[in-house]
Scaffold this active site. Structure first.
Site, PDB file in Angstrom:
ATOM      1  CB  VAL A  20      -1.069  -0.049   1.056  1.00  0.00           C
ATOM      2  CG1 VAL A  20      -1.984   1.341   1.053  1.00  0.00           C
ATOM      3  CG2 VAL A  20      -1.839  -1.250   1.052  1.00  0.00           C
ATOM      4  CD  GLU A 135     -12.852   5.698   3.477  1.00  0.00           C
ATOM      5  OE1 GLU A 135     -13.679   6.859   3.780  1.00  0.00           O
ATOM      6  OE2 GLU A 135     -13.583   4.478   3.733  1.00  0.00           O
ATOM      7  CB  VAL A 138     -13.022  -0.295   6.974  1.00  0.00           C
ATOM      8  CG1 VAL A 138     -14.403  -1.296   6.669  1.00  0.00           C
ATOM      9  CG2 VAL A 138     -12.737  -0.319   8.398  1.00  0.00           C
ATOM     10  N   GLY A 140     -10.621  -1.531   1.831  1.00  0.00           N
ATOM     11  CA  GLY A 140      -9.746  -1.042   0.778  1.00  0.00           C
ATOM     12  C   GLY A 140     -10.279   0.051   0.035  1.00  0.00           C
ATOM     13  CD  GLU A 196      -3.776  -7.576   6.007  1.00  0.00           C
ATOM     14  OE1 GLU A 196      -3.243  -6.958   6.937  1.00  0.00           O
ATOM     15  OE2 GLU A 196      -4.348  -7.382   5.111  1.00  0.00           O
ATOM     16  CG  ASP A 207      -8.253  -8.262   7.247  1.00  0.00           C
ATOM     17  OD1 ASP A 207      -7.367  -7.505   7.368  1.00  0.00           O
ATOM     18  OD2 ASP A 207      -9.342  -8.363   6.397  1.00  0.00           O
ATOM     19  CE  LYS A 211     -10.201  -5.290   6.303  1.00  0.00           C
ATOM     20  NZ  LYS A 211     -10.254  -6.155   5.008  1.00  0.00           N
ATOM     21  N   GLY A 310      -5.677  -4.671  -2.023  1.00  0.00           N
ATOM     22  CA  GLY A 310      -4.847  -4.444  -3.474  1.00  0.00           C
ATOM     23  C   GLY A 310      -4.328  -3.066  -3.264  1.00  0.00           C
TER      24      GLY A 310
HETATM   25  N1  HSE Z   1      -5.950  -8.890   3.543  1.00  0.00           N
HETATM   26  C1  HSE Z   1      -6.740  -7.958   3.454  1.00  0.00           C
HETATM   27  C2  HSE Z   1      -8.046  -8.635   2.606  1.00  0.00           C
HETATM   28  C3  HSE Z   1      -6.767  -6.549   2.727  1.00  0.00           C
HETATM   29  O1  HSE Z   1      -7.937  -9.662   2.184  1.00  0.00           O
HETATM   30  O2  HSE Z   1      -9.378  -7.772   2.375  1.00  0.00           O
HETATM   31  C4  HSE Z   1      -7.292  -5.232   3.291  1.00  0.00           C
HETATM   32  O3  HSE Z   1      -7.539  -5.374   4.807  1.00  0.00           O
END
Ligand code: HSE
Length: 438
Positions: A20, A135, A138, A140, A196, A207, A211, A310
């Site tokens: 990122v 932002e 959560v 992407g 991740e 993950d 969020k 991504g």
């Molecule tokens: N590894 C996370 C996903 C990326 O696959 O959604 C963004 O948090």
């Protein structure tokens, strides 16, 4: 067109140049002129801190502005905004706290940090009158944080159902479409840069849970703790589950459910693999895409869809935060950033009281009387069977039984499944999933 002489620079200190971070650097350059016009400031990456400058990277590190010490970002008085993209919760916490205490605006994409320390960090931001934007934490590239904070501010959120982990959605999709097994599909997701650094968080549900904690806390005004929510991942799902669900008219999705219980006023937050009807709009969210289906008391049903992971989509969200930070530093009134605590809603709802229908897969001895024993236990717990499948093809002496079960509280369902699991005729650990009507 703005006079270039009047466009002053805004200096950014970037912590982290992974997927990122590199995307933010690359895309700020790509749309430099457009951003300057729109924002009225030139966004310049002034300093980058990385752990290992020599690591091979797709995007070249600009060596003249790179260092390895996070304190450089705090001590450099020219830096206006610190962008935290190092992940983890220890160093990232110290960095964000120090940046806020030094009056530097913070932009972070770190959901684990906010899930764990959000309450404290937002209190510091409030005290220091220095905003923190998140932002990218959560979903992407989907602007769901701004949506909850701003666009839906007039609503009491009745529920959210979200596919908010791209990696697990990708894995489930590849198992379903290409018949890949779980590990093959996970390897693909890692190669594509969706997972991740530690993919365990993607597949064990945490993950998505981080969020969900952020979305629930923003929606209901008290910061959720990890122990307040129930989390399961996708590790136990196998190809037969996907195939049987499909035959019955469902798809399996890792869903985050955030819901206001209208009777008690309490808040339900959970992440679980769930069967949803093929006809529901969330069922067609495939690949690494995310979607959040939000019901507000005024707006009704809304859907937010886009790339949930991504390099480019996530950097789009970071850049949107940089633009908000720039507007604020330009003197615009602070938008509704951060977390506004209040006491208008109830407590976290214990997961055991939440009700749904269920799917249950059992690997059993292929012997007379097995089904009667299973049905007996379900009956004792007042759990009704709505359908049952035992495919004829199976290996010698073993059989799989797939049950669809009527509404029951989760706690009752778990007790019944624990009793079934202890029967001598049960060969494998039972697989239980919710069936969500949404
Ligand atoms: N590894 C996370 C996903 C990326 O696959 O959604 C963004 O948090």
């Amino acid at each position: 067109m703005a006079d270039p002489k009047n466009i002053t620079t805004l200096k950014i200190g970037l912590a982290g140049f992974g997927n990122v971070g590199a995307g933010v650097y690359k895309n700020l350059l790509k749309n430099k002129d457009l951003l300057s016009e729109r924002i009225g400031r030139e966004l310049v990456i002034h300093r980058i801190v990385v752990r290992n400058p020599d690591k091979p990277r797709d995007v070249d590190l600009p060596a003249d502005i790179v260092s390895t010490n996070l304190d450089d970002l705090i001590e450099d008085d020219e830096i206006d905004i610190v962008v935290e993209l190092i992940g983890g919760t220890d160093q990232a916490f110290d960095l964000v706290k120090s940046a806020l205490e030094s009056g530097k605006t913070v932009v972070t994409g770190n959901k684990a940090l906010l899930a764990e320390h959000g309450k404290e960090l937002f209190a510091i931001a409030d005290r220091e009158k220095t905003p923190i934007y998140f932002e990218a934490a959560v979903a992407g590239g989907i602007p769901i944080i701004k949506t909850v904070q701003e666009s839906l501010v007039g609503n009491s959120i009745e529920s959210m159902a979200g596919i908010i982990n791209g990696t697990s959605n990708y894995i489930l999709g590849r198992m379903s479409d290409a018949g890949l097994d779980y590990q093959e599909a996970l390897n693909e997701a890692q190669q594509l840069g969706y997972a991740e650094a530690d993919p365990a968080l993607d597949v064990n549900g945490w993950d998505a849970a981080h969020k969900a904690i952020i979305l629930a806390s923003l929606s209901y005004g008290s910061w959720m703790r990890s122990e307040d929510i129930y989390v399961e991942g996708i590790e136990k799902i196998s190809l037969p589950d996907i195939q049987v669900a499909r035959d019955l008219g469902y798809v399996i999705k890792l869903l985050a459910i955030i819901r206001l219980d209208s009777e008690s006023g309490n808040i339900e937050v959970r992440v679980q693999p769930s069967l949803i009807p093929k006809s529901h709009i969330l069922a067609s969210v495939n690949g690494v895409f995310n979607a959040i289906f939000v019901r507000g008391d005024i707006v009704g049903e809304t859907l937010f869809y886009g790339s949930g992971a991504g390099q480019d989509p996530t950097s789009s969200s970071v850049i949107s935060d940089l633009a908000d930070a720039a507007a604020h530093l330009n003197g615009a009134a602070a938008s509704r950033t951060g977390f506004v605590p209040h006491g208008l809603y109830g407590q976290p709802l214990p997961v055991d009281v939440s009700i749904s229908e269920y799917y249950l897969r059992l690997g059993v001895d292929d012997q007379p009387g097995v089904v009667a024993k299973i049905a007996g236990i379900l009956g004792e717990h007042q759990i009704g069977i709505s359908s049952m499948i035992q495919p004829e093809e199976h290996s010698e002496g073993t059989a799989s039984i797939f049950l669809m079960l009527y509404l029951a509280p989760f706690g009752t369902m778990k007790k019944a499944v624990a009793e079934i699991a202890k029967l001598d005729c049960i060969q494998d650990e039972p697989v239980l999933m919710r069936v969500e009507s949404l």
